[in-house]
Design an enzyme around this catalytic site. Structure first.
Site, PDB file in Angstrom:
ATOM      1  N   CYS A   1      -7.600 -82.116   2.149  1.00  0.00           N
ATOM      2  CA  CYS A   1      -6.560 -83.039   1.676  1.00  0.00           C
ATOM      3  C   CYS A   1      -7.006 -83.803   0.438  1.00  0.00           C
ATOM      4  O   CYS A   1      -8.078 -84.407   0.426  1.00  0.00           O
ATOM      5  CB  CYS A   1      -6.197 -84.015   2.801  1.00  0.00           C
ATOM      6  SG  CYS A   1      -5.025 -85.283   2.292  1.00  0.00           S
TER       7      CYS A   1
ATOM      8  N   CYS B   1      -7.074 -93.018   1.741  1.00  0.00           N
ATOM      9  CA  CYS B   1      -7.171 -92.775   3.191  1.00  0.00           C
ATOM     10  C   CYS B   1      -8.646 -92.792   3.574  1.00  0.00           C
ATOM     11  O   CYS B   1      -9.485 -92.318   2.811  1.00  0.00           O
ATOM     12  CB  CYS B   1      -6.556 -91.418   3.531  1.00  0.00           C
ATOM     13  SG  CYS B   1      -6.441 -91.109   5.309  1.00  0.00           S
TER      14      CYS B   1
ATOM     15  N   CYS C   1       2.488 -81.186   0.030  1.00  0.00           N
ATOM     16  CA  CYS C   1       1.646 -81.780   1.079  1.00  0.00           C
ATOM     17  C   CYS C   1       0.193 -81.774   0.667  1.00  0.00           C
ATOM     18  O   CYS C   1      -0.331 -80.745   0.248  1.00  0.00           O
ATOM     19  CB  CYS C   1       1.698 -80.942   2.354  1.00  0.00           C
ATOM     20  SG  CYS C   1       3.259 -80.897   3.118  1.00  0.00           S
TER      21      CYS C   1
ATOM     22  N   CYS D   1     -10.231 -85.806   5.458  1.00  0.00           N
ATOM     23  CA  CYS D   1      -9.983 -84.422   5.891  1.00  0.00           C
ATOM     24  C   CYS D   1     -10.314 -83.525   4.692  1.00  0.00           C
ATOM     25  O   CYS D   1      -9.939 -83.829   3.567  1.00  0.00           O
ATOM     26  CB  CYS D   1      -8.525 -84.241   6.306  1.00  0.00           C
ATOM     27  SG  CYS D   1      -8.076 -85.341   7.656  1.00  0.00           S
TER      28      CYS D   1
ATOM     29  N   GLU E   1       2.269 -92.833  -4.298  1.00  0.00           N
ATOM     30  CA  GLU E   1       3.299 -91.859  -4.634  1.00  0.00           C
ATOM     31  C   GLU E   1       4.306 -91.718  -3.500  1.00  0.00           C
ATOM     32  O   GLU E   1       3.960 -91.822  -2.323  1.00  0.00           O
ATOM     33  CB  GLU E   1       2.647 -90.509  -4.942  1.00  0.00           C
ATOM     34  CG  GLU E   1       1.794 -90.582  -6.207  1.00  0.00           C
ATOM     35  CD  GLU E   1       1.135 -89.260  -6.571  1.00  0.00           C
ATOM     36  OE1 GLU E   1       1.084 -88.974  -7.768  1.00  0.00           O
ATOM     37  OE2 GLU E   1       0.686 -88.527  -5.694  1.00  0.00           O
TER      38      GLU E   1
ATOM     39  N   CYS F   1       9.391 -88.549   1.513  1.00  0.00           N
ATOM     40  CA  CYS F   1       8.026 -88.583   2.050  1.00  0.00           C
ATOM     41  C   CYS F   1       7.362 -89.869   1.564  1.00  0.00           C
ATOM     42  O   CYS F   1       7.168 -90.064   0.367  1.00  0.00           O
ATOM     43  CB  CYS F   1       7.293 -87.333   1.559  1.00  0.00           C
ATOM     44  SG  CYS F   1       5.610 -87.231   2.162  1.00  0.00           S
TER      45      CYS F   1
HETATM   46  N1  SAH Z   1      -2.361 -88.923   7.401  1.00  0.00           N
HETATM   47  C1  SAH Z   1      -1.275 -88.316   8.047  1.00  0.00           C
HETATM   48  C2  SAH Z   1      -0.050 -88.154   7.177  1.00  0.00           C
HETATM   49  C3  SAH Z   1      -0.264 -87.706   5.737  1.00  0.00           C
HETATM   50  S1  SAH Z   1      -0.775 -86.072   5.450  1.00  0.00           S
HETATM   51  C4  SAH Z   1      -1.693 -86.981   8.642  1.00  0.00           C
HETATM   52  O1  SAH Z   1      -2.774 -86.525   8.338  1.00  0.00           O
HETATM   53  O2  SAH Z   1      -0.932 -86.443   9.437  1.00  0.00           O
HETATM   54  C5  SAH Z   1       0.705 -85.083   5.628  1.00  0.00           C
HETATM   55  C6  SAH Z   1       0.439 -83.630   6.036  1.00  0.00           C
HETATM   56  O3  SAH Z   1      -0.083 -82.840   4.945  1.00  0.00           O
HETATM   57  C7  SAH Z   1      -0.617 -83.518   7.128  1.00  0.00           C
HETATM   58  O4  SAH Z   1      -0.241 -82.599   8.112  1.00  0.00           O
HETATM   59  C8  SAH Z   1      -1.799 -83.005   6.366  1.00  0.00           C
HETATM   60  O5  SAH Z   1      -2.734 -82.415   7.214  1.00  0.00           O
HETATM   61  C9  SAH Z   1      -1.156 -82.054   5.404  1.00  0.00           C
HETATM   62  N2  SAH Z   1      -2.031 -81.662   4.303  1.00  0.00           N
HETATM   63  C10 SAH Z   1      -3.051 -82.365   3.786  1.00  0.00           C
HETATM   64  N3  SAH Z   1      -3.626 -81.684   2.759  1.00  0.00           N
HETATM   65  C11 SAH Z   1      -2.946 -80.516   2.647  1.00  0.00           C
HETATM   66  C12 SAH Z   1      -3.035 -79.418   1.731  1.00  0.00           C
HETATM   67  N4  SAH Z   1      -3.922 -79.398   0.757  1.00  0.00           N
HETATM   68  N5  SAH Z   1      -2.172 -78.403   1.878  1.00  0.00           N
HETATM   69  C13 SAH Z   1      -1.209 -78.450   2.834  1.00  0.00           C
HETATM   70  N6  SAH Z   1      -1.065 -79.479   3.707  1.00  0.00           N
HETATM   71  C14 SAH Z   1      -1.920 -80.510   3.612  1.00  0.00           C
HETATM   72 FE1  SF4 Z   2      -5.771 -88.917   5.459  1.00  0.00          FE
HETATM   73 FE2  SF4 Z   2      -5.124 -86.623   4.251  1.00  0.00          FE
HETATM   74 FE3  SF4 Z   2      -6.403 -86.587   6.590  1.00  0.00          FE
HETATM   75 FE4  SF4 Z   2      -3.828 -87.361   6.510  1.00  0.00          FE
HETATM   76  S1  SF4 Z   2      -4.631 -85.321   6.027  1.00  0.00           S
HETATM   77  S2  SF4 Z   2      -5.527 -88.361   7.605  1.00  0.00           S
HETATM   78  S3  SF4 Z   2      -3.832 -88.411   4.500  1.00  0.00           S
HETATM   79  S4  SF4 Z   2      -7.226 -87.416   4.642  1.00  0.00           S
END
Ligand code: SAH
Ligand code: SF4
Length: 385
Positions: A142, A135, A364, A139, A115, A128
């Site tokens: 996420c 991934c 995000c 996390c 996406e 974006c």
């Molecule tokens: N993998 C990279 C970039 C993609 S994530 C990273 O982790 O930085 C982009 C941003 O969205 C990151 O700061 C991530 O922590 C945040 N993010 C992930 N899940 C989220 C959620 N459910 N609500 C708000 N932000 C989120």
């Molecule tokens: Fe991967 Fe989501 Fe963690 Fe970014 S925030 S490193 S996309 S699992």
């Protein structure tokens, strides 16, 4: 392999379509660096200036049909049609949110999906971009992290996202002024520093002034904290850095971001201190997702101030965006405001990021291939039957 080791296994090698992917036997010219494009044409017996001309058609004009490249000799164009192509990822679905955010679901040559999201704002437009399908980093807050890594994206697939968005917004030839896409953030699906080489090739193409021409000051790479790649990223690409911090103690960060067990806070913040090109006019953005009762206390805010001491920093507070099956809650509005106020009192800029495109799951952390979502819901339906 232990669970832990598995979580940090390096991503698989990019499969055969990394560069000049074979598609119907034709090689894709998108995603080749200038040098690679020149070499590709040299193999066809063409002079280097042909590469310059093609580059202009592909990245400045956005042309995909060789027939339209009128300053190339007719017989050369005819040969190119036989052997090469200028191909973007295929657009499977476009969704437009009520706030104007646009999300493209793109289908790649091997059927995988990613996406890309365009977020229009008053004074800029941000694209974006995704760097991986899925991934590895799991996390806990996420959505993308619940999808196992399928593979790295190739340079063509990364730069192709920008080109698809330009197609969709009618932004060719690449405008010098008054652009809709002014900024690029590598904040889509995946961890860009686990796919550094391909991301770097794609960003160098995006920055090239005779093509897409996006200034490095307008590109931000977001990392969860892949410490060993950070210095190189700053030195070679010199793009803005965003770091997903999300916690102020190793205890909490270990829990919500497993990468912290490998690269704990001290190591990560040292790497930030050493990130090349950082100064007060060019700060590192620390992303901080507000999770109710997890990382949002006043003590957290004060610890955050101490952690960031000596780093030219700004903090982006992100209200947690829920997704189907997520078990965190977003902090209350008042808690977020209090948190921001404590940071402001210490002269740390800490805007609260506006949630955009929530109605189309484009915010995000909500991105995930829809095929993956479908598979999950089919599995769930199967389990219930
Ligand atoms: N993998 C990279 C970039 C993609 S994530 C990273 O982790 O930085 C982009 C941003 O969205 C990151 O700061 C991530 O922590 C945040 N993010 C992930 N899940 C989220 C959620 N459910 N609500 C708000 N932000 C989120
Ligand atoms: Fe991967 Fe989501 Fe963690 Fe970014 S925030 S490193 S996309 S699992």
């Amino acid at each position: 392999m232990s669970q832990h080791a598995k979580a940090f296994a390096p991503p698989p090698e990019v499969p055969g379509n990394a560069r000049g992917a074979a598609h119907d036997g034709k090689r894709n010219l998108v995603g080749l660096s200038r040098e690679q494009l020149a070499a590709e044409l040299a193999a066809l017996g063409e002079k280097p200036f042909r590469a310059k001309q093609l580059w202009h058609w592909i990245y400045h004009r956005g042309v995909t049909d060789f027939a339209e490249m009128t300053n190339l000799a007719k017989d050369f164009r005819a040969r190119l049609v036989e052997t090469h192509e200028v191909r973007r990822p295929e657009v499977a679905v476009v969704q437009v949110s009520k706030d104007g955010t646009r999300k493209w679901l793109l289908r790649l040559a091997d059927g995988q999906e990613v996406e890309t999201v365009y977020i229009p704002e008053e004074d800029r437009g941000t694209l974006c971009v995704s760097s991986q399908v899925g991934c590895t980093l799991t996390c806990k807050f996420c959505h993308t992290g619940t999808q196992r890594l399928v593979r790295n994206l190739s340079p063509a697939e990364i730069v192709g996202q920008i080109m698809v968005a330009r197609d969709g917004l009618g932004e060719w030839p690449s405008p010098a002024e008054g652009r809709q896409i002014t900024n690029i953030v590598l904040m889509g699906m995946g961890e860009p520093l686990y796919n550094y080489e391909n991301v770097a090739t794609a960003m160098k193409i995006a920055m090239d002034q005779e093509g897409l021409s996006v200034s490095k000051r307008k590109i931000t790479l977001s990392t969860s904290g892949v410490v060993p790649e950070m210095e190189r990223c700053g030195r070679e690409l010199d793009v803005n850095l965003a770091v997903s911090l999300h916690a102020t103690s190793d205890e909490v960060r270990d829990m919500i971001m497993p990468i912290n067990k490998k690269y704990p806070l001290k190591m990560l913040l040292d790497a930030c201190r050493n990130y090349p090109g950082t100064n007060n006019a060019r700060r590192i953005t620390f992303e901080y997702v507000m999770l109710k009762g997890v990382n949002d206390s006043e003590d957290d805010a004060r610890r955050l101030i101490r952690l960031l001491k000596g780093i030219p920093a700004k903090v982006n507070l992100i209200p947690f965006n829920p997704w189907p099956g997520s078990f965190f809650e977003c902090s209350n509005k008042a808690t977020i405001t209090r948190f921001a106020d404590i940071l402001s009192a210490a002269h740390i800029s800490s805007p609260v990021r506006a949630t955009r495109g929530e109605d189309i799951l484009a915010a995000c952390g909500q991105l995930k291939s829809s095929s993956e979502r479908k598979k999950k819901s089919e599995r769930a339906a199967g389990a219930q039957a």
